[in-house]
Structures are given as structure tokens and as C-alpha cells.
Design an enzyme around this catalytic site. Structure first.
Site, PDB file in Angstrom:
ATOM      1  N   TYR A 140      -0.794  62.055 -49.200  1.00  0.00           N
ATOM      2  CA  TYR A 140      -1.925  61.786 -48.307  1.00  0.00           C
ATOM      3  C   TYR A 140      -3.116  62.691 -48.613  1.00  0.00           C
ATOM      4  O   TYR A 140      -4.252  62.358 -48.306  1.00  0.00           O
ATOM      5  CB  TYR A 140      -1.531  61.998 -46.839  1.00  0.00           C
ATOM      6  CG  TYR A 140      -0.923  60.788 -46.178  1.00  0.00           C
ATOM      7  CD1 TYR A 140       0.229  60.213 -46.684  1.00  0.00           C
ATOM      8  CD2 TYR A 140      -1.505  60.232 -45.046  1.00  0.00           C
ATOM      9  CE1 TYR A 140       0.798  59.105 -46.069  1.00  0.00           C
ATOM     10  CE2 TYR A 140      -0.950  59.130 -44.423  1.00  0.00           C
ATOM     11  CZ  TYR A 140       0.200  58.570 -44.938  1.00  0.00           C
ATOM     12  OH  TYR A 140       0.746  57.482 -44.323  1.00  0.00           O
ATOM     13  N   LYS A 190      13.031  61.528 -53.180  1.00  0.00           N
ATOM     14  CA  LYS A 190      13.171  60.505 -54.232  1.00  0.00           C
ATOM     15  C   LYS A 190      13.365  61.223 -55.562  1.00  0.00           C
ATOM     16  O   LYS A 190      12.648  61.009 -56.531  1.00  0.00           O
ATOM     17  CB  LYS A 190      11.933  59.593 -54.220  1.00  0.00           C
ATOM     18  CG  LYS A 190      12.017  58.358 -55.113  1.00  0.00           C
ATOM     19  CD  LYS A 190      13.118  57.384 -54.750  1.00  0.00           C
ATOM     20  CE  LYS A 190      13.267  56.318 -55.832  1.00  0.00           C
ATOM     21  NZ  LYS A 190      14.474  55.484 -55.647  1.00  0.00           N
ATOM     22  N   ASP A 222      15.185  55.296 -50.485  1.00  0.00           N
ATOM     23  CA  ASP A 222      15.521  53.866 -50.404  1.00  0.00           C
ATOM     24  C   ASP A 222      16.850  53.684 -49.665  1.00  0.00           C
ATOM     25  O   ASP A 222      16.991  52.818 -48.804  1.00  0.00           O
ATOM     26  CB  ASP A 222      15.538  53.212 -51.796  1.00  0.00           C
ATOM     27  CG  ASP A 222      16.301  54.026 -52.836  1.00  0.00           C
ATOM     28  OD1 ASP A 222      16.686  55.182 -52.559  1.00  0.00           O
ATOM     29  OD2 ASP A 222      16.534  53.495 -53.943  1.00  0.00           O
ATOM     30  N   ASP A 246       6.086  58.358 -42.953  1.00  0.00           N
ATOM     31  CA  ASP A 246       5.263  57.277 -42.399  1.00  0.00           C
ATOM     32  C   ASP A 246       6.078  55.980 -42.396  1.00  0.00           C
ATOM     33  O   ASP A 246       6.139  55.264 -41.390  1.00  0.00           O
ATOM     34  CB  ASP A 246       3.998  57.111 -43.248  1.00  0.00           C
ATOM     35  CG  ASP A 246       3.126  55.972 -42.748  1.00  0.00           C
ATOM     36  OD1 ASP A 246       2.929  55.868 -41.526  1.00  0.00           O
ATOM     37  OD2 ASP A 246       2.648  55.184 -43.587  1.00  0.00           O
TER      38      ASP A 246
HETATM   39  C1  IPM Z   1       0.848  56.931 -38.683  1.00  0.00           C
HETATM   40  C2  IPM Z   1      -0.241  56.005 -39.175  1.00  0.00           C
HETATM   41  C3  IPM Z   1      -1.240  56.816 -39.977  1.00  0.00           C
HETATM   42  C4  IPM Z   1      -0.488  57.442 -41.137  1.00  0.00           C
HETATM   43  C5  IPM Z   1      -2.483  56.031 -40.458  1.00  0.00           C
HETATM   44  C6  IPM Z   1      -3.241  55.421 -39.280  1.00  0.00           C
HETATM   45  C7  IPM Z   1      -3.413  56.834 -41.314  1.00  0.00           C
HETATM   46  O1  IPM Z   1       0.328  54.958 -39.904  1.00  0.00           O
HETATM   47  O2  IPM Z   1       0.516  57.884 -37.953  1.00  0.00           O
HETATM   48  O3  IPM Z   1       2.017  56.696 -39.009  1.00  0.00           O
HETATM   49  O4  IPM Z   1      -0.272  56.792 -42.168  1.00  0.00           O
HETATM   50  O5  IPM Z   1      -0.097  58.596 -41.041  1.00  0.00           O
HETATM   51 MG    MG Z   2       2.458  54.924 -39.838  1.00  0.00          MG
END
Ligand code: IPM
Ligand code: MG
Length: 357
Positions: A140, A190, A222, A246
Site C-alpha cells: 500500500y 506468501k 491462498d 485487506d
Molecule cells: C479497507 C478498505 C481500504 C483498504 C480502501 C478503502 C483503501 O478496503 O479498509 O479494507 O484497502 O485498506
Molecule cells: Mg478492504
């Protein structure tokens, strides 16, 4: 005196957050906790008013707050905006700026709502797992990133990177949490395909050795996705990087029947933010159909993790279970239950909370 910042954000965030705030006030009264509440703009709502998804004023208020209750972010009207002006950037920068590195996403099945799960009741009864997602690193935030053109070919680029201190910090956090739960931790990576994964496993293994009282194992991501659906009861606490967390937290969140039930806590050394895992759900926004339970449960997590009052969190869980036995929002509607809107569900929860005082 605790200062709490409310960031409703976009879409259904504007509907569910006020319901969370009702519970927050009632819970503070019950706990004898003095609070002050402030509101601020973030996401599409902030873009509309200030041209910035995370205005400087919101950052200042967030830094000054003891805890933040966040709604949701994302507005299709801004989908074509440049990358830095996308509403989601506001949330990501808040996480990064406040160093909210540990994201806790519980998936718990409520006995009063077993029917709402897409899995058979005998597979999910008693599910109570906690995903610990690293929230300020990984792909990210890794550099280099961006859009380019090389030798006439357009490309987009992100980088998955973790430092040793980052992995160590989140694994240690998860081990401490697991110790206070059922004493089991699964680390997800992974490592069979990615260097970051091998590195993650090596460091996790070293830190785990300091916690002999916690039973540990490792799983490829996975396989973890498959096991979460096939046999979710085998898990207690799980720890993983940002992207895997996520994805797996959405999968785990749906075990209870609706993402609308999944709260979260994002915790750093000095700050903490509590938010439902669902998004802004533009398709149902403004229709009073959203499920406010994730926001209400997020308030419970705030009392547990920021204010040291786990009893309030437990009470909110009991109230949710009781209300769900009779009343449902559309996302969890089932035969024999009464369909209610977002505001009414919030009112039922408040009423049940106060009745149980
Ligand atoms: C989450 C959301 C966020 C992320 C998005 C909105 C950027 O999906 O909090 O899980 O990917 O972290
Ligand atoms: Mg999310």
C-alpha cells in the site's frame, strides 16, 4: 476527559456513524467516562467542501483526539479524480500519518444470527477469530510506485516492502493479543512465491519463540483463504501484511452473514481509529437501508482498546445478539424477522443497551 473525533465520511458512513455515536454516548454514561465529541470532514465530503480528501484541519483534530470513530469513504462522483485526490487516499494518509500500524478485524458469529451466514450453521457456530492486519506498510505504501511509460509501453507499478522492525512490531502485537484470547496465532504469508513472504516468516518465527505460551503456525495466504471458508473455527488470531489482511478480512467478515457486521480498530502508539470494515456502499446510500452494527461494534472496540473497558464491549455484543434475534436490516434479512432501516436498528440497539443497564 476523552476527546473523540467523529469522521462520518461518505455514503452510508453518514447514516451508520450517528447510530454509533448514540451508543458511544450511552456507553460513556454507563462507564462514567467524560467525553467531548467533535466532527470533521474526510473523503468525498471533504473534497466537495475544501478540494482536499484529508484537509489539514482534520489531521490536526485527529492528532488531538484520544480516539476516532470513522464511517466510510468513497464516492463514485470522484472516481475519475487524480490518484492523490481520490477519497480513499484520505483514509490511507490518516492511517500512515497517525502510525496506526495494527488493524484488528474480528469475525464473530452471533448465535442470534446463525441463519444469516452463507455457511452451514454447524460449520460456523462459535466462530470467533481476529485478523491482525499490518496497516502502515507493505504494497500500500511501498516505493517506487506510480504510472509510467517505458519504451513506449504504459505501465503501473507498486512495491511490496517490509522492514524487519515493521514485521517484528506487528507480530509481537498479535502475539500479545493472542495470549489474551485463546492462545493461538497463525501467521499468513506468501513465502513460496515472494521474498517478502520468506522474510516475514523468518522474523515471525523468531518473535514467536519469545512467546512459548502461544501456540503458533504459518500458512500461505491462498490456503488461509480456503481454510477461512472451509473451517473457520480452527482460527483464533491471525497476523498478516497489509494487502493480505485487506482481502482475508473481507472473506472472514462475510462469515457472519454480512460485511455490515464487521467492526475494526486501527491502533498505534499514540492514536487509535475505529471503523466499520464495509465501504460507503453508494448503491444504498441515503436510503436508510444500511446496517449500523459494524459502527456500533466499533464503539465497543473503542471501549476495550482505548478506554480499558472490555465490559462495555461485551455488553454491546450481548445487545447486538439479542436485537438480531428479532430485527434485521436488509443485508441480513431472514424469514420470521422484522425488517428495519438503519435508524431504527440503531434505536433498537440503544434501547436494548439502556434496558440492560
Ligand atoms: C479497507 C478498505 C481500504 C483498504 C480502501 C478503502 C483503501 O478496503 O479498509 O479494507 O484497502 O485498506
Ligand atoms: Mg478492504
Amino acid at each position: 476527559m476523552k476527546k473523540i473525533l467523529i469522521l462520518p465520511g461518505d455514503g452510508i458512513g453518514k447514516e451508520v456513524t450517528p447510530q454509533g455515536v448514540h451508543l458511544l454516548k450511552a456507553a460513556a454514561r454507563e462507564a462514567g467516562l467524560e467525553i467531548t465529541i467533535e466532527n470533521a470532514l474526510i473523503g468525498g465530503a471533504a473534497l466537495d467542501e475544501t478540494g482536499d480528501p484529508l484537509p489539514a484541519e482534520t489531521i490536526d483534530q485527529a492528532r488531538a483526539a484520544d480516539a476516532i470513530l470513522f464511517g466510510a469513504i468513497g464516492d463514485p462522483r470522484h472516481d475519475q479524480a487524480p490518484h492523490e485526490k481520490r477519497p480513499g487516499r484520505g483514509l490511507l494518509w490518516l492511517r500512515k500519518n497517525l502510525e496506526l500500524y495494527a488493524n484488528l478485524r474480528p469475525a464473530k458469529v452471533f448465535p442470534g444470527a446463525l441463519d444469516a451466514s452463507p455457511l452451514k450453521p454447524e460449520r460456523i457456530e462459535g466462530v470467533d477469530l481476529m485478523i491482525v492486519r499490518e496497516l502502515t506498510g507493505g504494497i500500500y505504501f511501498g516505493e517506487p510506485r506510480g504510472f509510467r511509460e517505458e519504451a513506449g509501453v504504459r505501465l503501473a507499478l507498486n512495491t511490496m516492502v517490509y522492514t524487519e522492525p515493521e514485521v517484528e512490531r506487528i507480530v509481537r502485537f498479535a502475539l500479545e493479543l493472542a495470549r489474551g484470547r485463546r492462545g493461538r496465532l497463525t501467521s499468513v504469508d506468501k513465502g513460496n512465491a515472494l521474498e517478502v513472504g520468506r522474510f516475514w516468516r523468518e522474523i515471525a518465527t523468531r518473535v514467536m519463540a519469545e512467546f512459548p505460551e502461544v501456540e503458533t503456525d504459518h500458512m500461505y495466504v491462498d490456503n488461509a483463504a480456503l481454510q477461512i471458508i472451509r473451517d473457520p473455527r480452527r482460527f483464533d488470531t491471525l497476523v498478516m501484511g497489509n494487502l493480505f489482511g485487506d482481502i482475508l478480512s473481507d472473506a472472514a467478515g462475510n462469515l457472519s452473514g454480512s460485511l455490515g457486521m464487521l467492526p475494526s480498530a486501527s491502533i498505534g502508539k499514540r492514536h487509535a481509529l475505529y471503523e466499520p470494515c464495509h465501504g460507503s456502499a453508494p448503491d444504498i446510500a441515503g436510503k436508510d437501508q444500511a446496517n449500523p452494527i459494524a459502527s456500533i461494534l466499533s464503539v465497543g472496540m473503542m471501549f476495550r482498546y482505548s478506554f480499558g473497558q472490555p465490559g462495555i464491549d461485551e455488553k454491546i455484543h450481548a445487545v447486538v445478539d439479542r436485537v438480531l434475534a428479532d430485527f434485521r436490516t436488509a443485508d441480513m434479512m431472514a424469514p420470521g424477522k422484522t425488517l428495519v432501516g438503519c435508524a431504527e436498528m440503531g434505536a433498537r440497539m440503544l434501547e436494548a443497551f439502556e434496558a440492560a443497564a
